[in-house]
Scaffold this active site. Structure first.
Site, PDB file in Angstrom:
ATOM      1  N   ARG A 244      30.446 104.937 -61.281  1.00 27.34           N
ATOM      2  CA  ARG A 244      31.018 104.329 -62.496  1.00 27.34           C
ATOM      3  C   ARG A 244      29.944 103.561 -63.237  1.00 27.34           C
ATOM      4  NH1 ARG A 244      36.393 100.711 -62.160  1.00 27.34           N
ATOM      5  NH2 ARG A 244      34.853  99.117 -61.735  1.00 27.34           N
TER       6      ARG A 244
ATOM      7  N   THR B 248      30.941 100.753 -69.170  1.00 29.36           N
ATOM      8  CA  THR B 248      31.992 101.598 -69.764  1.00 29.36           C
ATOM      9  C   THR B 248      33.052 102.006 -68.732  1.00 29.36           C
ATOM     10  OG1 THR B 248      30.825 103.632 -69.240  1.00 29.36           O
ATOM     11  CG2 THR B 248      30.320 102.605 -71.375  1.00 29.36           C
TER      12      THR B 248
ATOM     13  N   ASP C 293      34.035  95.423 -54.183  1.00 31.77           N
ATOM     14  CA  ASP C 293      33.357  96.715 -54.286  1.00 31.77           C
ATOM     15  C   ASP C 293      33.249  97.332 -52.894  1.00 31.77           C
ATOM     16  OD1 ASP C 293      31.218  98.727 -54.326  1.00 31.77           O
ATOM     17  OD2 ASP C 293      30.917  98.057 -56.385  1.00 31.77           O
TER      18      ASP C 293
ATOM     19  N   ASP D 273      29.706  98.674 -51.766  1.00 34.25           N
ATOM     20  CA  ASP D 273      28.744  97.587 -51.511  1.00 34.25           C
ATOM     21  C   ASP D 273      29.090  96.833 -50.236  1.00 34.25           C
ATOM     22  OD1 ASP D 273      27.098  98.092 -53.625  1.00 34.25           O
ATOM     23  OD2 ASP D 273      28.076  96.684 -54.977  1.00 34.25           O
TER      24      ASP D 273
END
Ligand code: PRP
Ligand code: URA
Length: 203
Positions: A93, A97, A191, A194
Site C-alpha cells: 500500500r 494514497t 501494522d 511490521d
C-alpha cells in the site's frame, strides 16, 4: 481460543516472539476452519478389519499469500494442506494514497478446478484484497473457487470486496468497524507486517 490469541495480537505491549507465536496458533485454527469450506468427496477404504467410507478433499489447493504479511500464515496452512501449490503476490500500500502497488507476481499453473485460497491477515480499505482478486480473475479463476482468509477486516473493506465479488467466501477472526485517517483499522492491531517481521522502527 481465537479471541484470546487475537487479544495478544491486538495488545501494543506484545513483543515480537509472543506476536509470532500467537500468529502461528491462530493460523493453525484458521487453516482448520478453511478446510470446512472446501469440497470433499466420499471414498471407500479398507481398514485392517473391513470396509468403510471416508472423505478426502476433492480439489487441489493453491495458496496465494499476499506479501509480506501473509508469509506469517503460510507455514500453518502448509502443515494442513501439504500438497498445496503456492503462488506469491507482492502488494504494498502506498502510505499516502493507500493504493496497492504490485511489486512481485509468481503464480504456478492454476487449473479451473483448483481451490484458490488468498491469505492476507489484514483487510483495511480492501484495496489490496480487491487487487489480488482482480488478478486471479484475469487468470480465469472463478469467484466461487476463491476463499479469502484474514485475521482482522474492517467493515468498509469487507463491504468493498463483497459488493464487487459476491461469490467469494471470506473467512476472518474479527470485523472492526472503523478506519482512521491513515486508513488503519481501529482498534485493529497496527501494522501486521511490521509487528511480525520486527520492522516497526524502520519508518
Ligand atoms: C497490509 C496488509 C494488507 C494491506 C491491507 O500490507 O498486509 O496487504 O496492508 O490494507 P488495504 O486493505 O487498505 O489494502 P502492506 O501494504 O502494509 O504491506 P506489508 O504486508 O508488506 O506490510
Ligand atoms: N495494514 C495493516 O497491517 N494494518 C492496518 O490496520 C491496515 C493495513
Amino acid at each position: 481460543m481465537k479471541q484470546s490469541l487475537l487479544t495478544i495480537l491486538r495488545n501494543k505491549n506484545t513483543g515480537l516472539i509472543e506476536f509470532r507465536n500467537a500468529t502461528k496458533k491462530l493460523a493453525l485454527i484458521l487453516a482448520q476452519e478453511t478446510s470446512n469450506h472446501l469440497e470433499k468427496q466420499e471414498i471407500e477404504i479398507i481398514t485392517p478389519e473391513g470396509k468403510t467410507k471416508g472423505v478426502e478433499l476433492k480439489n487441489d489447493i493453491v495458496f496465494i499469500p499476499i506479501l509480506r504479511a501473509a508469509l506469517s500464515l503460510l507455514p500453518a496452512f502448509l502443515k494442513f494442506f501439504e500438497k498445496a501449490k503456492v503462488g506469491f503476490l507482492g502488494l504494498k500500500r502506498d502510505e499516502k494514497t493507500t493504493i496497492p502497488e504490485i511489486y512481485y507476481k509468481n503464480f504456478p499453473q492454476i487449473s479451473t478446478s483448483d481451490d484458490v485460497i488468498i491469505l492476507d491477515p489484514m483487510i483495511a480499505t480492501g484495496g489490496s484484497g480487491e487487487k489480488a482478486i482482480e488478478i486471479l480473475i484475469k487468470e480465469r479463476i472463478k469467484e466461487e473457487k476463491i476463499i479469502f482468509v484474514a485475521v482482522i477486516c474492517s467493515q468498509e473493506g469487507l463491504n468493498r470486496i463483497k459488493n464487487k465479488f459476491s461469490k467469494i467466501k471470506i473467512i476472518y477472526v474479527q470485523k472492526d468497524l472503523e478506519l482512521n485517517k491513515n486508513k488503519f483499522i481501529v482498534p485493529g492491531l497496527g501494522d501486521f507486517g511490521d509487528r511480525y517481521f520486527g520492522t516497526l522502527n524502520h519508518k
